[in-house]
Design a protein around this motif. Structure first.
Motif, PDB file in Angstrom:
ATOM      1  N   ALA A 111      31.744  69.488  65.521  1.00  0.00           N
ATOM      2  CA  ALA A 111      30.965  70.689  65.229  1.00  0.00           C
ATOM      3  C   ALA A 111      31.138  71.119  63.784  1.00  0.00           C
ATOM      4  CB  ALA A 111      31.371  71.810  66.179  1.00  0.00           C
ATOM      5  N   GLY A 112      32.354  71.026  63.267  1.00  0.00           N
ATOM      6  CA  GLY A 112      32.601  71.411  61.891  1.00  0.00           C
ATOM      7  C   GLY A 112      31.893  70.508  60.898  1.00  0.00           C
ATOM      8  N   LEU A 113      31.868  69.206  61.181  1.00  0.00           N
ATOM      9  CA  LEU A 113      31.161  68.278  60.300  1.00  0.00           C
ATOM     10  C   LEU A 113      29.673  68.577  60.268  1.00  0.00           C
ATOM     11  CD1 LEU A 113      32.985  64.955  61.265  1.00  0.00           C
ATOM     12  CD2 LEU A 113      33.070  66.091  59.032  1.00  0.00           C
ATOM     13  N   LEU A 114      29.102  68.880  61.419  1.00  0.00           N
ATOM     14  CA  LEU A 114      27.674  69.195  61.478  1.00  0.00           C
ATOM     15  C   LEU A 114      27.365  70.494  60.756  1.00  0.00           C
ATOM     16  CD1 LEU A 114      26.968  68.199  65.184  1.00  0.00           C
ATOM     17  CD2 LEU A 114      26.130  67.002  63.154  1.00  0.00           C
ATOM     18  N   LEU A 115      28.225  71.480  60.925  1.00  0.00           N
ATOM     19  CA  LEU A 115      28.004  72.760  60.245  1.00  0.00           C
ATOM     20  C   LEU A 115      28.077  72.609  58.730  1.00  0.00           C
ATOM     21  CD1 LEU A 115      30.014  75.194  62.544  1.00  0.00           C
ATOM     22  CD2 LEU A 115      27.577  75.363  62.013  1.00  0.00           C
ATOM     23  N   GLU A 116      29.055  71.848  58.246  1.00  0.00           N
ATOM     24  CA  GLU A 116      29.176  71.651  56.808  1.00  0.00           C
ATOM     25  C   GLU A 116      27.963  70.912  56.256  1.00  0.00           C
ATOM     26  OE1 GLU A 116      30.199  71.727  52.951  1.00  0.00           O
ATOM     27  OE2 GLU A 116      30.980  72.949  54.602  1.00  0.00           O
ATOM     28  N   ARG A 117      27.484  69.917  56.995  1.00  0.00           N
ATOM     29  CA  ARG A 117      26.292  69.194  56.542  1.00  0.00           C
ATOM     30  C   ARG A 117      25.090  70.124  56.479  1.00  0.00           C
ATOM     31  NH1 ARG A 117      22.264  65.260  59.006  1.00  0.00           N
ATOM     32  NH2 ARG A 117      21.862  63.710  57.372  1.00  0.00           N
ATOM     33  N   SER A 118      24.936  70.971  57.479  1.00  0.00           N
ATOM     34  CA  SER A 118      23.806  71.910  57.491  1.00  0.00           C
ATOM     35  C   SER A 118      23.897  72.893  56.330  1.00  0.00           C
ATOM     36  CB  SER A 118      23.757  72.658  58.827  1.00  0.00           C
ATOM     37  OG  SER A 118      23.501  71.767  59.896  1.00  0.00           O
ATOM     38  N   ARG A 119      25.103  73.307  55.996  1.00  0.00           N
ATOM     39  CA  ARG A 119      25.260  74.205  54.837  1.00  0.00           C
ATOM     40  C   ARG A 119      24.822  73.505  53.549  1.00  0.00           C
ATOM     41  NH1 ARG A 119      30.384  75.239  57.453  1.00  0.00           N
ATOM     42  NH2 ARG A 119      30.299  77.234  58.579  1.00  0.00           N
ATOM     43  N   ARG A 120      25.174  72.235  53.423  1.00  0.00           N
ATOM     44  CA  ARG A 120      24.761  71.489  52.235  1.00  0.00           C
ATOM     45  C   ARG A 120      23.241  71.316  52.194  1.00  0.00           C
ATOM     46  NH1 ARG A 120      28.766  68.079  49.593  1.00  0.00           N
ATOM     47  NH2 ARG A 120      30.845  68.682  50.269  1.00  0.00           N
ATOM     48  N   VAL A 121      22.659  71.065  53.348  1.00  0.00           N
ATOM     49  CA  VAL A 121      21.195  70.994  53.415  1.00  0.00           C
ATOM     50  C   VAL A 121      20.591  72.331  53.009  1.00  0.00           C
ATOM     51  CG1 VAL A 121      19.210  70.687  54.953  1.00  0.00           C
ATOM     52  CG2 VAL A 121      21.174  69.160  55.154  1.00  0.00           C
ATOM     53  N   GLY A 122      21.216  73.424  53.462  1.00  0.00           N
ATOM     54  CA  GLY A 122      20.731  74.747  53.101  1.00  0.00           C
ATOM     55  C   GLY A 122      20.747  74.988  51.599  1.00  0.00           C
ATOM     56  N   ARG A 123      21.775  74.487  50.921  1.00  0.00           N
ATOM     57  CA  ARG A 123      21.823  74.637  49.461  1.00  0.00           C
ATOM     58  C   ARG A 123      20.691  73.859  48.799  1.00  0.00           C
ATOM     59  NH1 ARG A 123      27.986  73.137  49.969  1.00  0.00           N
ATOM     60  NH2 ARG A 123      28.664  75.005  51.119  1.00  0.00           N
ATOM     61  N   ALA A 124      20.401  72.668  49.333  1.00  0.00           N
ATOM     62  CA  ALA A 124      19.287  71.890  48.794  1.00  0.00           C
ATOM     63  C   ALA A 124      17.960  72.597  49.034  1.00  0.00           C
ATOM     64  CB  ALA A 124      19.270  70.502  49.433  1.00  0.00           C
ATOM     65  N   VAL A 125      17.808  73.174  50.228  1.00  0.00           N
ATOM     66  CA  VAL A 125      16.592  73.929  50.527  1.00  0.00           C
ATOM     67  C   VAL A 125      16.451  75.108  49.576  1.00  0.00           C
ATOM     68  CG1 VAL A 125      15.467  75.416  52.245  1.00  0.00           C
ATOM     69  CG2 VAL A 125      16.460  73.225  52.941  1.00  0.00           C
ATOM     70  N   GLY A 126      17.556  75.819  49.334  1.00  0.00           N
ATOM     71  CA  GLY A 126      17.501  76.959  48.419  1.00  0.00           C
ATOM     72  C   GLY A 126      17.050  76.563  47.029  1.00  0.00           C
ATOM     73  N   LEU A 127      17.529  75.422  46.548  1.00  0.00           N
ATOM     74  CA  LEU A 127      17.112  74.935  45.233  1.00  0.00           C
ATOM     75  C   LEU A 127      15.612  74.645  45.211  1.00  0.00           C
ATOM     76  CD1 LEU A 127      17.699  73.805  42.397  1.00  0.00           C
ATOM     77  CD2 LEU A 127      18.252  71.619  43.491  1.00  0.00           C
ATOM     78  N   LEU A 128      15.115  73.955  46.248  1.00  0.00           N
ATOM     79  CA  LEU A 128      13.691  73.621  46.301  1.00  0.00           C
ATOM     80  C   LEU A 128      12.831  74.869  46.479  1.00  0.00           C
ATOM     81  CD1 LEU A 128      13.944  70.406  48.499  1.00  0.00           C
ATOM     82  CD2 LEU A 128      13.462  70.532  46.048  1.00  0.00           C
ATOM     83  N   LEU A 129      13.345  75.856  47.199  1.00  0.00           N
ATOM     84  CA  LEU A 129      12.628  77.127  47.331  1.00  0.00           C
ATOM     85  C   LEU A 129      12.483  77.806  45.975  1.00  0.00           C
ATOM     86  CD1 LEU A 129      14.084  78.623  50.629  1.00  0.00           C
ATOM     87  CD2 LEU A 129      11.655  78.439  50.092  1.00  0.00           C
ATOM     88  N   ASP A 130      13.527  77.762  45.185  1.00  0.00           N
ATOM     89  CA  ASP A 130      13.457  78.369  43.854  1.00  0.00           C
ATOM     90  C   ASP A 130      12.394  77.687  42.988  1.00  0.00           C
ATOM     91  OD1 ASP A 130      15.460  80.173  44.431  1.00  0.00           O
ATOM     92  OD2 ASP A 130      17.060  78.940  43.557  1.00  0.00           O
ATOM     93  N   VAL A 131      12.276  76.384  43.113  1.00  0.00           N
ATOM     94  CA  VAL A 131      11.354  75.630  42.264  1.00  0.00           C
ATOM     95  C   VAL A 131       9.916  75.748  42.757  1.00  0.00           C
ATOM     96  CG1 VAL A 131      10.750  73.321  41.438  1.00  0.00           C
ATOM     97  CG2 VAL A 131      13.157  74.013  41.552  1.00  0.00           C
TER      98      VAL A 131
END
Length: 399
Positions: free
Chosen positions: A310-330
């Motif tokens: 569960a922790g590995l999946l949560l950390e991966r999702s957080r990293r995906v969220g950071r990528a999404v945030g970057l693309l949202l900004d652009v």
């Protein structure tokens, strides 16, 4: 006006414009039937702004080609007046084939005109030489069609990650498979005898979302795909951006601050290296997660109560969220769809991703509309997008 006064009407430019206009009108009519059917022709005219005569003409053509049919139940307007015979998609006659080539396997599928998967099969790779993979895919499609009594295939859609050129029908480069300049359209077409349409899987899934998913009707849409390959696609006003030779959406080597994974390109901390399912599985195995060779097994372990999984999946999702945030900004899209196993199957992973995006934009992010069939849908959606963009071009041989 005298005939000699209108020479421009016989030039190629107006004929092209007229052809484009007819194609666009036909597309909006068939998509109105998809979205609202069973629906009266008069309602289609109101929704599309086309004249009732034009709508009737297109509906007659679609009925003749077998794409739509009249509903058996008439519609009566407020209980008075002459009842209307509504039209609806005829989803009993035609299918499209779908082929999605992933790193460990190929998915072959049949989809109906509503984008529903009616049959599918997963073919584990027995070597990744392109001609062999595509030959097995064609044979797999033939087997599915052989069991689909009464259905005829309008064409085949092919999707994969990496650099895929829609116009030439070529996988230009797929580093994880080692494919370069593979003429997919030519190879699959020769094996199947059907029209073959080719695109990248992130763009294919944008089209699936706008035709059949929760993102239908939106003005702009970003899709992020995080599997073994990590890429993105962006659409505005119903048009997916491809760029020169379909290179748009290549985000695999965006740098991730603090990333430690060594990328095949030689650098450290590239987005794909950090988020790849191969990385997730390697970390799961290193942490002792049972079944860590398969990302869905990691999801299963988390569901069974394994806190490490569960922790590995949560950390991966957080990293995906950071990528999404970057693309949202652009790009600042109206909606974002994420295809990622944790986000698609666990509410806590979706919540973690949205937290990284930020509260002001979290509600714009949703998981894929096709969590249990995303790869099958990706392949078929390539062909269905072509159909709904130009329904008048349905092959006469298919009728």
């Amino acid at each position: 006006m005298p005939r000699t006064a209108t020479p421009l009407l016989t030039s190629p430019i107006p004929r092209v414009a007229d052809s484009d206009r007819r194609r666009t009108s036909a597309s909006v009519v068939l998509r109105s039937v998809l979205e609202h059917g069973p629906v009266a022709r008069s309602t289609i005219a109101r929704l599309t702004g086309l004249s009732p005569a034009s709508v009737s003409d297109y509906c007659a053509r679609f009925a003749e080609s077998g794409l739509i049919r009249e509903s058996a139940v008439p519609l009566r307007s407020k209980g008075v007046g002459r009842p209307h015979l509504p039209v609806d998609l005829d989803d009993s006659r035609f299918v499209v084939g779908g082929v999605h080539v992933a790193v460990p396997h190929t998915t072959v599928a049949l989809l109906d005109l509503r984008g529903r998967v009616v049959a599918h099969r997963e073919l584990r790779h027995e070597g990744i030489e392109p001609a062999r993979v595509l030959a097995r895919a064609a044979d797999g499609l033939a087997a599915l069609l052989g069991r689909a009594a009464g259905s005829r295939a309008l064409g085949v859609g092919f999707a994969a990650g990496g650099w895929v050129d829609r116009d030439s029908g070529t996988v230009v480069e797929h580093p994880l498979l080692g494919w370069r300049e593979v003429p997919v359209r030519e190879l699959l077409g020769a094996r199947t005898g059907l029209p073959v349409h080719v695109d990248g899987h992130a763009r294919a899934l944008v089209n699936a979302e706008r035709l059949f998913g929760r993102a239908r009707g939106g003005r702009s849409l970003l899709h992020l795909f995080a599997g073994n390959v990590v890429d993105a696609a962006f659409a505005t006003h119903d048009e997916v951006h491809h760029g020169p030779r379909s290179q748009a959406g290549a985000i695999a080597h965006l740098p991730v601050p603090g990333g430690s994974e060594r990328c095949d390109c030689g650098r450290t901390g590239c987005l794909q290296a950090e988020l790849s399912e191969r990385t997730l599985c390697r970390r799961a195995r290193a942490a002792g997660v049972r079944g860590g060779a398969n990302p869905m097994h990691v999801v299963g372990a988390a569901a069974a109560g394994d806190p490490v999984a569960a922790g590995l999946l949560l950390e991966r999702s957080r990293r995906v969220g950071r990528a999404v945030g970057l693309l949202l900004d652009v790009l600042n899209p109206e909606r974002v769809v994420v295809t990622e196993i944790g986000v698609m199957h666990r509410e806590d992973c979706l919540a973690a991703l949205r937290e990284e995006v930020g509260s002001g934009r979290a509600d714009t992010v949703t998981p894929s509309s096709f969590p249990d069939s995303v790869l099958a849908v990706a392949g078929g959606a390539v062909a269905l997008d072509v159909l709904y963009r130009d329904p008048l071009a349905v092959s006469p041989e298919a009728i």
